[in-house]
Design a protein around this motif. Structure first.
Motif, PDB file in Angstrom:
ATOM      1  N   ALA A 145       0.820  -1.212   0.000  1.00  0.00           N
ATOM      2  CA  ALA A 145       0.000   0.000   0.000  1.00  0.00           C
ATOM      3  C   ALA A 145       0.852   1.260   0.000  1.00  0.00           C
ATOM      4  CB  ALA A 145      -0.955  -0.002   1.192  1.00  0.00           C
ATOM      5  N   THR A 146       1.952   1.244   0.725  1.00  0.00           N
ATOM      6  CA  THR A 146       2.843   2.405   0.733  1.00  0.00           C
ATOM      7  C   THR A 146       3.386   2.670  -0.667  1.00  0.00           C
ATOM      8  OG1 THR A 146       3.484   2.063   3.035  1.00  0.00           O
ATOM      9  CG2 THR A 146       4.987   3.335   1.678  1.00  0.00           C
ATOM     10  N   ALA A 147       3.752   1.598  -1.371  1.00  0.00           N
ATOM     11  CA  ALA A 147       4.235   1.753  -2.748  1.00  0.00           C
ATOM     12  C   ALA A 147       3.136   2.280  -3.651  1.00  0.00           C
ATOM     13  CB  ALA A 147       4.769   0.421  -3.270  1.00  0.00           C
ATOM     14  N   MET A 148       1.915   1.754  -3.485  1.00  0.00           N
ATOM     15  CA  MET A 148       0.812   2.188  -4.332  1.00  0.00           C
ATOM     16  C   MET A 148       0.418   3.637  -4.058  1.00  0.00           C
ATOM     17  SD  MET A 148       0.254  -0.289  -6.401  1.00  0.00           S
ATOM     18  CE  MET A 148       2.064  -0.415  -6.310  1.00  0.00           C
ATOM     19  N   LEU A 149       0.492   4.058  -2.804  1.00  0.00           N
ATOM     20  CA  LEU A 149       0.182   5.451  -2.482  1.00  0.00           C
ATOM     21  C   LEU A 149       1.189   6.400  -3.123  1.00  0.00           C
ATOM     22  CD1 LEU A 149      -0.867   5.069   1.258  1.00  0.00           C
ATOM     23  CD2 LEU A 149      -2.359   5.753  -0.625  1.00  0.00           C
ATOM     24  N   ALA A 150       2.404   5.908  -3.368  1.00  0.00           N
ATOM     25  CA  ALA A 150       3.423   6.726  -4.028  1.00  0.00           C
ATOM     26  C   ALA A 150       3.291   6.710  -5.546  1.00  0.00           C
ATOM     27  CB  ALA A 150       4.814   6.233  -3.628  1.00  0.00           C
ATOM     28  N   MET A 151       2.617   5.695  -6.102  1.00  0.00           N
ATOM     29  CA  MET A 151       2.572   5.500  -7.554  1.00  0.00           C
ATOM     30  C   MET A 151       1.907   6.667  -8.302  1.00  0.00           C
ATOM     31  SD  MET A 151       1.137   2.231  -9.691  1.00  0.00           S
ATOM     32  CE  MET A 151      -0.539   2.406  -9.052  1.00  0.00           C
ATOM     33  N   PRO A 152       0.699   7.109  -7.922  1.00  0.00           N
ATOM     34  CA  PRO A 152       0.097   8.198  -8.699  1.00  0.00           C
ATOM     35  C   PRO A 152       0.893   9.487  -8.629  1.00  0.00           C
ATOM     36  CG  PRO A 152      -1.178   7.734  -6.719  1.00  0.00           C
ATOM     37  CD  PRO A 152      -0.189   6.630  -6.865  1.00  0.00           C
ATOM     38  N   MET A 153       1.561   9.714  -7.493  1.00  0.00           N
ATOM     39  CA  MET A 153       2.384  10.916  -7.375  1.00  0.00           C
ATOM     40  C   MET A 153       3.547  10.857  -8.347  1.00  0.00           C
ATOM     41  SD  MET A 153       2.502  13.742  -5.700  1.00  0.00           S
ATOM     42  CE  MET A 153       3.056  14.504  -7.221  1.00  0.00           C
ATOM     43  N   SER A 154       4.121   9.670  -8.517  1.00  0.00           N
ATOM     44  CA  SER A 154       5.222   9.518  -9.466  1.00  0.00           C
ATOM     45  C   SER A 154       4.764   9.830 -10.890  1.00  0.00           C
ATOM     46  CB  SER A 154       5.781   8.096  -9.402  1.00  0.00           C
ATOM     47  OG  SER A 154       6.298   7.809  -8.132  1.00  0.00           O
ATOM     48  N   VAL A 155       3.611   9.268 -11.270  1.00  0.00           N
ATOM     49  CA  VAL A 155       3.116   9.444 -12.633  1.00  0.00           C
ATOM     50  C   VAL A 155       2.608  10.865 -12.859  1.00  0.00           C
ATOM     51  CG1 VAL A 155       1.404   8.674 -14.316  1.00  0.00           C
ATOM     52  CG2 VAL A 155       2.580   6.994 -12.858  1.00  0.00           C
ATOM     53  N   THR A 156       1.707  11.314 -12.005  1.00  0.00           N
ATOM     54  CA  THR A 156       1.128  12.640 -12.186  1.00  0.00           C
ATOM     55  C   THR A 156       2.165  13.725 -11.927  1.00  0.00           C
ATOM     56  OG1 THR A 156      -1.000  11.749 -11.461  1.00  0.00           O
ATOM     57  CG2 THR A 156      -0.802  14.137 -11.551  1.00  0.00           C
ATOM     58  N   GLY A 157       3.064  13.485 -10.963  1.00  0.00           N
ATOM     59  CA  GLY A 157       4.122  14.457 -10.711  1.00  0.00           C
ATOM     60  C   GLY A 157       5.001  14.658 -11.925  1.00  0.00           C
ATOM     61  N   THR A 158       5.302  13.562 -12.624  1.00  0.00           N
ATOM     62  CA  THR A 158       6.088  13.671 -13.856  1.00  0.00           C
ATOM     63  C   THR A 158       5.305  14.430 -14.927  1.00  0.00           C
ATOM     64  OG1 THR A 158       7.270  11.611 -13.384  1.00  0.00           O
ATOM     65  CG2 THR A 158       7.250  12.364 -15.669  1.00  0.00           C
ATOM     66  N   MET A 159       4.020  14.102 -15.085  1.00  0.00           N
ATOM     67  CA  MET A 159       3.212  14.747 -16.120  1.00  0.00           C
ATOM     68  C   MET A 159       2.956  16.220 -15.821  1.00  0.00           C
ATOM     69  SD  MET A 159       0.508  11.688 -17.033  1.00  0.00           S
ATOM     70  CE  MET A 159      -0.054  12.465 -18.568  1.00  0.00           C
ATOM     71  N   MET A 160       2.989  16.592 -14.534  1.00  0.00           N
ATOM     72  CA  MET A 160       2.796  17.995 -14.160  1.00  0.00           C
ATOM     73  C   MET A 160       4.117  18.749 -14.081  1.00  0.00           C
ATOM     74  SD  MET A 160      -0.212  17.797 -11.246  1.00  0.00           S
ATOM     75  CE  MET A 160      -0.425  19.593 -11.188  1.00  0.00           C
ATOM     76  N   GLY A 161       5.228  18.015 -14.222  1.00  0.00           N
ATOM     77  CA  GLY A 161       6.529  18.668 -14.150  1.00  0.00           C
ATOM     78  C   GLY A 161       6.917  19.073 -12.739  1.00  0.00           C
ATOM     79  N   LEU A 162       6.493  18.294 -11.732  1.00  0.00           N
ATOM     80  CA  LEU A 162       6.807  18.609 -10.342  1.00  0.00           C
ATOM     81  C   LEU A 162       8.142  17.977  -9.963  1.00  0.00           C
ATOM     82  CD1 LEU A 162       3.288  17.907  -8.760  1.00  0.00           C
ATOM     83  CD2 LEU A 162       4.139  20.009  -9.823  1.00  0.00           C
ATOM     84  N   PRO A 163       8.990  18.679  -9.251  1.00  0.00           N
ATOM     85  CA  PRO A 163      10.316  18.138  -8.879  1.00  0.00           C
ATOM     86  C   PRO A 163      10.184  16.820  -8.101  1.00  0.00           C
ATOM     87  CG  PRO A 163      10.212  20.490  -8.431  1.00  0.00           C
ATOM     88  CD  PRO A 163       8.818  20.071  -8.788  1.00  0.00           C
ATOM     89  N   GLN A 164      10.984  15.826  -8.468  1.00  0.00           N
ATOM     90  CA  GLN A 164      10.882  14.503  -7.855  1.00  0.00           C
ATOM     91  C   GLN A 164      11.125  14.547  -6.350  1.00  0.00           C
ATOM     92  OE1 GLN A 164      13.153  11.524  -9.890  1.00  0.00           O
ATOM     93  NE2 GLN A 164      12.630   9.895  -8.434  1.00  0.00           N
TER      94      GLN A 164
END
Length: 418
Positions: A145-164
């Motif tokens: 669950a911890t990994a899954m909670l991080a997953m959308p942030m990784s994808v959407t963060g990349t698409m929004m251009g948010l610093p990793q």
């Protein structure tokens, strides 16, 4: 026509409070909803002397309310936590703006998130997914669950251009915004203080980022919002920031919890093994996971005029709550609805909503989930529970916050691409 108002209780004296977040972490909302679906009228819950709402639990009634934006407005707010208080983002944020303004506002964003555009991002999504699930093969306990909670942030963060470097912080803050009742996410000052801090930090973050990005436009989603024109003008700063918040919140709500449900509830039932042995069912299985989980638990609407729904008079100004998790278990639409069928067809669930407010990021979520299960089941086997899963305490999100598991790398599985 009936007027079924039952003060303080949704079904009968002693029934469970549908506002209570603990119902969705330690209780059984589905049993309550099932009783309500059997009734030929709507039920009403009174929260206090000034506030109450009608419950929409059947699929057809849910579809009617969510499609009819003229009769049931979203502009006063869409979450029960705001019941009786108009949402300050009404008319500015897509989620709380009705057509025709909503339609014009979302046009460019919808195009940027269309399935063809998302398909071009598949390699990026696959790399991010593999980064998150590869540690599962290390042999120790893995909190899925911890990994899954991080997953959308990784994808959407990349698409929004948010610093990793900001992703973990942003992921936690958006979870706080929808689960401020959960002790793991609540500040010592209580729920109100927790929400105030989270909202203040998120909005300040996007204000600063927006100022920078205006002078450095790219092909990311934030640049799309900044350059979008509607009603003959560009979005103002308040509209841009409100929609950045909405995009991030929407992604973090819808994407992680359906895989969490699969791993928490079906790890020792043969479902995962069946799915892995038949990769051709990946598309229908993902849709069933979405139906089963119904990660967005409810949508709030307000009646703009007197109307009758299921033999019940709803007055102008009344609040109605559409329970998506209940609509997705309606036996009239989903035969064997209580069962989990990875080959279910048709499956016209409302996990992403329905009508004008159908989730603008549904293509991103679907592509991400299909890639996740494709890689997860091709690379790992022998999934086993490694502790007791923990539900998220929230009346808005149906999900899990901890799902400890173990697994073994599958023999002959492809190595992770560098």
């Amino acid at each position: 026509m009936h007027d079924t108002a039952i003060p303080g209780c949704p079904v009968h004296p002693g029934a469970t409070d549908l506002v209570d977040p603990l119902l969705y972490s330690t209780g059984d909302a589905h049993t309550v909803w099932a009783r309500m679906r059997e009734m030929d009228t709507l039920t009403r819950q009174e929260v206090d002397a000034a506030r109450g709402f009608w419950n929409i639990v059947g699929f057809d009634d849910a579809e009617r309310v969510l499609r009819d934006t003229e009769t049931f407005t979203s502009e006063r707010g869409t979450m029960l936590d705001l019941l009786g208080t108009d949402d300050p983002a009404g008319g500015k944020q897509l989620a709380v703006t009705d057509p025709p303004r909503h339609t014009e506002m979302q046009t460019r964003l919808k195009k940027a998130l269309a399935v063809k555009a998302v398909e071009r991002q598949k390699d990026m999504i696959r790399r991010l997914v593999l980064d998150l699930i590869t540690p599962l093969g290390d042999g120790g306990t893995f909190d899925f669950a911890t990994a899954m909670l991080a997953m959308p942030m990784s994808v959407t963060g990349t698409m929004m251009g948010l610093p990793q470097a900001d992703w973990p912080w942003l992921s936690r803050l958006t979870t706080v915004c929808i689960a401020a009742d959960d002790p793991e996410y609540q500040d010592p000052g209580g729920k109100a203080a927790t929400l105030k801090r989270a909202h203040r930090e998120l909005f300040a973050y996007f204000q600063d980022l927006m100022r920078f990005r205006r002078d450095n436009l790219g092909d990311d989603l934030l640049s799309v919002l900044i350059s979008t024109r509607f009603e003959g003008r560009h979005m103002d700063p308040g509209e841009i920031v409100a929609n950045c918040y909405s995009l991030l919140l929407g992604a973090n709500v819808t994407t992680p919890h359906s895989p969490n449900y699969v791993m928490a509830e079906f790890i020792d039932t043969g479902v995962i093994e069946d799915w892995a042995a038949h990769p051709d069912v990946n598309v229908t299985a993902v849709e069933e996971a979405l139906r089963w989980a119904s990660p967005v638990n409810h949508f709030l609407r307000y009646a703009t005029r007197d109307v009758e729904v299921r033999n019940t008079r709803i007055s102008a100004g009344d609040a109605v709550v559409v329970w998506l998790g209940s609509a997705n278990r309606d036996e009239a639409v989903f035969p064997g609805a209580a069962g989990f069928d990875i080959r279910r067809k048709p499956n016209k669930h409302v996990a992403f909503g329905i009508g004008p407010h159908y989730c603008v990021g549904h293509s991103v979520a679907r592509v991400t989930l299909r890639i996740l299960f494709e890689e997860l089941l091709a690379r790992f086997e022998d999934f086993r529970p490694a502790g007791k899963p923990e539900r998220l305490a929230s009346n808005f999100v149906s999900g899990w916050k901890h799902v400890p598991v173990t697994a073994r790398p599958r023999a002959g599985a492809a190595r992770r691409p560098e």
